[in-house]
Write an enzyme that holds these catalytic residues in place. Sequence first.
Site, PDB file in Angstrom:
ATOM      1  N   GLU A 202       5.220  12.908   2.417  1.00 38.32           N
ATOM      2  CA  GLU A 202       6.392  12.257   2.976  1.00 38.32           C
ATOM      3  C   GLU A 202       7.535  13.261   3.099  1.00 38.32           C
ATOM      4  O   GLU A 202       7.722  14.110   2.231  1.00 38.32           O
ATOM      5  CB  GLU A 202       6.848  11.118   2.069  1.00 38.32           C
ATOM      6  CG  GLU A 202       5.834  10.020   1.866  1.00 38.32           C
ATOM      7  CD  GLU A 202       6.263   9.093   0.749  1.00 38.32           C
ATOM      8  OE1 GLU A 202       6.843   8.040   1.061  1.00 38.32           O
ATOM      9  OE2 GLU A 202       6.020   9.429  -0.420  1.00 38.32           O
TER      10      GLU A 202
ATOM     11  N   CYS B 231      -1.912  -7.938   2.774  1.00 37.43           N
ATOM     12  CA  CYS B 231      -1.494  -8.104   4.157  1.00 37.43           C
ATOM     13  C   CYS B 231      -1.442  -9.582   4.537  1.00 37.43           C
ATOM     14  O   CYS B 231      -2.418 -10.319   4.346  1.00 37.43           O
ATOM     15  CB  CYS B 231      -2.442  -7.353   5.083  1.00 37.43           C
ATOM     16  SG  CYS B 231      -1.942  -7.447   6.821  1.00 37.43           S
TER      17      CYS B 231
ATOM     18  N   ASP C  91       1.494   9.781  -1.756  1.00 39.06           N
ATOM     19  CA  ASP C  91       2.676   8.927  -1.886  1.00 39.06           C
ATOM     20  C   ASP C  91       3.370   9.275  -3.195  1.00 39.06           C
ATOM     21  O   ASP C  91       2.755   9.224  -4.272  1.00 39.06           O
ATOM     22  CB  ASP C  91       2.267   7.448  -1.885  1.00 39.06           C
ATOM     23  CG  ASP C  91       3.454   6.522  -2.093  1.00 39.06           C
ATOM     24  OD1 ASP C  91       4.370   6.538  -1.256  1.00 39.06           O
ATOM     25  OD2 ASP C  91       3.461   5.799  -3.115  1.00 39.06           O
TER      26      ASP C  91
ATOM     27  N   CYS D 112       0.303  -2.294   6.720  1.00 38.33           N
ATOM     28  CA  CYS D 112      -1.088  -2.441   6.293  1.00 38.33           C
ATOM     29  C   CYS D 112      -1.899  -1.247   6.800  1.00 38.33           C
ATOM     30  O   CYS D 112      -1.899  -0.954   8.006  1.00 38.33           O
ATOM     31  CB  CYS D 112      -1.670  -3.742   6.839  1.00 38.33           C
ATOM     32  SG  CYS D 112      -3.429  -3.975   6.436  1.00 38.33           S
TER      33      CYS D 112
ATOM     34  N   CYS E 212      -4.851  -2.888   9.300  1.00 38.08           N
ATOM     35  CA  CYS E 212      -4.579  -3.420  10.635  1.00 38.08           C
ATOM     36  C   CYS E 212      -3.256  -2.933  11.224  1.00 38.08           C
ATOM     37  O   CYS E 212      -2.978  -3.148  12.398  1.00 38.08           O
ATOM     38  CB  CYS E 212      -4.606  -4.950  10.620  1.00 38.08           C
ATOM     39  SG  CYS E 212      -3.198  -5.710   9.759  1.00 38.08           S
TER      40      CYS E 212
ATOM     41  N   ASP F  74       0.505   1.615  -3.876  1.00 37.06           N
ATOM     42  CA  ASP F  74       0.691   3.060  -3.687  1.00 37.06           C
ATOM     43  C   ASP F  74      -0.473   3.690  -2.949  1.00 37.06           C
ATOM     44  O   ASP F  74      -0.288   4.617  -2.151  1.00 37.06           O
ATOM     45  CB  ASP F  74       0.886   3.758  -5.044  1.00 37.06           C
ATOM     46  CG  ASP F  74       2.194   3.359  -5.716  1.00 37.06           C
ATOM     47  OD1 ASP F  74       3.085   2.863  -5.003  1.00 37.06           O
ATOM     48  OD2 ASP F  74       2.313   3.534  -6.945  1.00 37.06           O
TER      49      ASP F  74
END
Length: 387
Positions: free
Chosen positions: A279, A352, A197, A333, A336, A362
Amino acid sequence: MFEVKLVVQVRLLPTPEQAAALATTLRAANDAATWVSMLAHHRRVFRNYDLRKHTYGQIKDDYKLAAQAAQHVIKKVTDAYATLHANVRHGNLGRPGSARRERVLAEPIVFRPGAAQPFDDRCLSWQMDARTVSIWTTGGRMKSVAFTASADQLTTLSAYRKGESDLLYRDGMWFLIATCEIPDRPVATPDGFLGVDLGIANLATTSGGVRHSGKGLNAVRHRHRELRRRLQAKQTKSAKRLLKRRRRAEARFAANTNHTIAKRIVTEATRTGQGIALEDLQGIRDRVRLRKPQRVTLHSWSFHQLGGFIAYKAAREGVAVVHVDPAYTSQACSSCGHVDKRNRPGQATFSCTSCGFAEHADVNAARNIASRGVAGWAVSHAADDAA
């Protein structure tokens, strides 16, 4: 298997007589390039072959350049205009009719006396053991021009140097910038992916929990920015000279920092047998919405360069690299999959609202990127297998 193209910069150590000959040669080449550029701009002739018919003989006669040097001058001019026209097409110089765009297109390209000039193997030869080069000048072939380089640079030059080398004069020093083509290792099948990230508070964070903090770097950038602001306000020749020097210093600082971070990330992926998921940050400057101080920081750091460094260092080590869609990686999240803005109550905090999972924001985003990397690799190789 592909090849990675790298440049190796070595510093020349010419005697005063050799330096004078290099200066005369570089000035003649760039004076010729400026003249060719003016003719190309006036006649609207930008193709190499067409421009050669108009200029080749006169370059040799008026500027005392040898055949190969004259060819390189013409190609340098055509390459410069190709870059200019590409920037115009892509809107990098403003919209049609804008003052900046019209101003750039109205004037021919001018080459500085010390601007880089390419030399091929007919004009330049390297003696690695003696650490000298032999180079063509307007006064004839000049031998035994000393250069200095590190052990790693010498090894790379000896094994992989290929093609042209650029002679450059900068800040009172002479440099040769050589192109090296290094074969990649075959890409190994990854055992999972290391997500990366990219950000501002932390320049890079991996899904393994390693954070490359930007705190100290942001302080250095802020200091540079304040110095640049004061120098720009003075508008004196000495201030402008210092500004040019500071720009190069900042560029070197950014590149060195990005190299260091990229090397650590690739080393971590190599050690664990993982691939690297990055990314896809194409258009990030136009896409994100930040407060003004953060916008300044975003625009002053080369995330694209960092991504490029990671990619080429990974290629040299045979580490797989995939680029993934960054949408909602900071709000989803990693435990989940629940997506909600409220999951991110602070810059560094992720909690979350569905399952209660908590982690550094991060690191959570990097884990989401890693998961998308696994999925992207599976999809791409399923398509390859089907073909």
